[in-house]
Design an enzyme around this catalytic site. Structure first.
Site, mmCIF file in Angstrom:
data_model
loop_
_atom_site.group_PDB
_atom_site.id
_atom_site.type_symbol
_atom_site.label_atom_id
_atom_site.label_comp_id
_atom_site.label_asym_id
_atom_site.label_seq_id
_atom_site.Cartn_x
_atom_site.Cartn_y
_atom_site.Cartn_z
ATOM 1 N N ASP A 1 5.894 -8.758 38.164
ATOM 2 C CA ASP A 1 8.185 -9.060 38.294
ATOM 3 C C ASP A 1 8.238 -10.352 38.307
ATOM 4 O OD1 ASP A 1 8.346 -6.385 38.856
ATOM 5 O OD2 ASP A 1 7.048 -6.044 40.724
ATOM 6 N N GLN B 1 4.227 -1.725 43.612
ATOM 7 C CA GLN B 1 5.398 -1.069 44.296
ATOM 8 C C GLN B 1 5.749 -1.098 45.260
ATOM 9 O OE1 GLN B 1 7.307 0.489 41.238
ATOM 10 N NE2 GLN B 1 9.011 0.825 42.945
ATOM 11 N N LYS C 1 7.129 3.651 34.442
ATOM 12 C CA LYS C 1 6.731 2.291 34.047
ATOM 13 C C LYS C 1 5.780 2.632 33.512
ATOM 14 C CE LYS C 1 8.599 -0.646 37.744
ATOM 15 N NZ LYS C 1 8.548 -1.158 39.071
#
Ligand code: NDP
Length: 288
Positions: free
Chosen positions: A120, A97, A53
């Site tokens: 997200d 994460q 990412k």
């Protein structure tokens, strides 16, 4: 002849468009989107995901700030960092994460992120907005999947779509997006009876299960479009490789189109994270 939906090429195109938009933001507004990436613990797969990412951010000239915390971090410490990042107006996106170490309640952490910075799309406000068809920030994997479906199929109105898997991060949001495309949507899961029959009814079949080669070729309606979300590492002799949730090689003889693993949904997920970050940054800065 089956059509292979090339997620890598699609994601490269999306990232090229975003690079141009980021250059425009810099030139016209002296503005650079910024994402904070928070990684707690030593999970090797999480380290790989975070590196990928961050690498993509660099390629697109998105600023990324990494916060690596050790696996004894308490929930209070992580919430304090989230609070700091929420207050920091130079940070436009916050990505924590998953999975988090067991002493931390993931739901509490996700819902502590300011919804407008939740790139997200997992915050309960963003999930609720999607459920009522008032999309704000949409989770990256379903967003990438629906982009590829729109591109390949165009109008999906009236098609039968079956989503296998009902997680909050893939299955449920995917079902909402297909419903918004006016598909007739069925969600299958571990308690579904006659799952093969349910799948055989699908014009669009999305597999998000987490079991290698779960969907067999004879579960697929001839000509159906198959989106394979699964990423499973299997041992093949003395080397390991990634496979999806669909028995891809056999499915190619039946499906009309299919996403490969790797090179299908995976690259689109990261590209959509970049897409969500740029969109969130522009929204916060009030830039059109
Ligand atoms: P979860 O484990 O959260 O959910 C799996 C779902 O599959 C559950 O709803 C479960 O049903 C269902 N399921 C499990 N076993 C069966 C079965 N025997 N029959 C029918 N349904 C079953 O997984 P995720 O949604 O997070 O991920 C799914 C897959 O997608 C994984 O392989 C993951 O690695 C991959 N993934 C890929 C991404 C990408 O970028 N390409 C991003 C995110 C995930 P129930 O609810 O009843 O337990």
């Amino acid at each position: 002849m089956v059509h292979i939906i090339d997620g890598k090429a699609f994601s490269d195109k999306l990232c090229d468009d975003l690079t141009a938009e980021i250059a425009r933001l810099k030139a016209e507004h002296n503005f650079v989107p910024c994402i904070a990436v928070v990684l707690v613990g030593e999970d090797p797969a999480s380290h790989v995901y975070v590196s990928n990412k961050v690498k993509r951010c660099h390629q697109l000239n998105i600023e990324s700030r990494e916060h690596r915390l050790d696996d004894t971090t308490s929930q209070a410490e992580l919430l304090a960092l989230i609070d700091e990042l929420n207050q920091d107006s130079s940070v436009h996106g916050i990505l924590v994460q998953l999975p988090l170490p067991k002493q931390i309640d993931s739901k509490a952490v996700i819902n502590a992120i300011a919804p407008q910075k939740d790139v997200d799309g997992f915050h309960i406000e963003n999930a609720g907005a999607l459920a009522i068809g008032d999309n704000q920030i949409v989770p990256c994997t379903p967003l990438g999947s629906i982009m590829m479906l729109r591109d390949y199929l165009g109008n999906m109105s009236g098609m039968n779509a079956v989503v296998v898997g009902r997680s909050n991060i893939v299955g449920k949001p995917m079902a909402h997006l297909l419903l918004q495309e006016n598909c007739t949507v069925t969600i299958a899961h571990s308690r579904t009876k006659n799952i093969e029959e349910v799948c055989r009814n699908a014009d669009i079949l999305v597999a998000a299960v987490g079991i290698p080669h779960f969907v067999k070729a004879d579960w697929i309606k001839p000509g159906a479009t198959v989106i394979d979300v699964g990423i499973n590492r299997i041992q093949d002799g003395d080397r390991s490789r990634l496979v999806g949730d669909v028995d891809t090689e056999a499915a190619k003889a039946v499906a009309g189109a299919i996403t490969p693993v790797p090179g299908g949904v995976g690259p689109m997920t990261i590209a959509c994270l970049m897409y969500n970050t740029v969109a969130a940054a522009k929204m916060q800065a009030g830039i059109a």
